[in-house]
Design an enzyme around this catalytic site. Sequence first.
Site, short mmCIF file in Angstrom:
data_model
loop_
_atom_site.label_atom_id
_atom_site.label_comp_id
_atom_site.label_asym_id
_atom_site.label_seq_id
_atom_site.Cartn_x
_atom_site.Cartn_y
_atom_site.Cartn_z
N ASP A 39 0.83 -1.19 0.00
CA ASP A 39 0.00 0.00 0.00
C ASP A 39 0.88 1.25 0.00
OD1 ASP A 39 -2.28 -1.54 0.12
OD2 ASP A 39 -2.42 -1.45 2.30
N TYR A 67 6.62 -8.50 8.63
CA TYR A 67 6.24 -7.09 8.70
C TYR A 67 6.48 -6.55 10.11
CZ TYR A 67 3.54 -7.96 4.41
OH TYR A 67 3.15 -8.30 3.14
N ASP A 81 -7.18 1.48 7.77
CA ASP A 81 -5.92 2.12 8.14
C ASP A 81 -6.16 3.62 8.29
OD1 ASP A 81 -5.83 3.33 5.57
OD2 ASP A 81 -4.68 1.68 4.74
N ARG A 176 -3.94 -5.10 7.53
CA ARG A 176 -5.06 -4.23 7.94
C ARG A 176 -6.21 -5.04 8.52
NH1 ARG A 176 -6.89 -1.51 2.84
NH2 ARG A 176 -5.69 -3.11 1.75
#
Length: 288
Positions: A39, A67, A81, A176
Amino acid sequence: MRTGIINIDKSEGMNSTRVVSAVKRLTHVSGCGHMGTLDPMASGVLPVAVGNATRLFDFFLAKRKTYLAEFAFGLTSDTLDITGRMEEAGRIPSAGEIEAALPQFTGEIEQLPPRYSAKRINGRRGYDLAREGQEFDLKPAKVTIYSFSLLPQAAAEAEAGRFRFEIECGGGTYIRSLARDLGQALGTSAVMSALRRTRSGPFTLENAVRLEELTEDNIEGYVMPAQDLLDMPEVHVEGRREQQLLCGVCVDSLGLKDGLYKMFLQDGSFYGLCRIANSGMKVVKKLC
């Protein structure tokens, strides 16, 4: 320009497609593509295939990814988000409550993708339909979470409801959605407030390069040969067997085990991938 993969350390605020466009411009190769979208708000590892290496997407997309993420609790958003329409909703849990809830999100779990995602619905991207205000249904998908760890944070961050995590997961996982689901499990809400991908299969921050460091003069030095990145055995062919394989003929496997192999020709060059099954060997991906 060599065929291979450039591991880009994408900056925050940059679209993944823009990264690919920049690589095309610098390499003068039109056939480029990224392996796993990040993203715009996220940063980190974004492998970009150059030339025929784009044919290897399927062999890298399912790899494990790691991550570093930050979730903001007590907030909701239509995009899941902080880039979407934000609203306060719910309490801020304690670090102990969060840590106790994490085990239920490890292993193989079912996850509902975000509406604002690249998932295709009747040929159209979910984020396009969502922006138009259209109603549509998404189906849950099975994803694998190998580890989900709460990281230490400053007292001020915890008071503000912002907690950091390290997550190792399989392909197709939406961080997310993890934020949303963790918030719901704790009887509140949460959105993703920051994300950095530190690993995607063999690609890490250690072997990545920032886009602004690349020039037409140096970019070829950052192209990683595909054969060095594929975790599979090698097979070397020569003579008549080589000619038959190059013509698409299935040849005898000479007792090799079933599976995928990196195929090298008599001159030592990497040709592509072959598959061995039922005592036969055949080329399945040509890369040169």
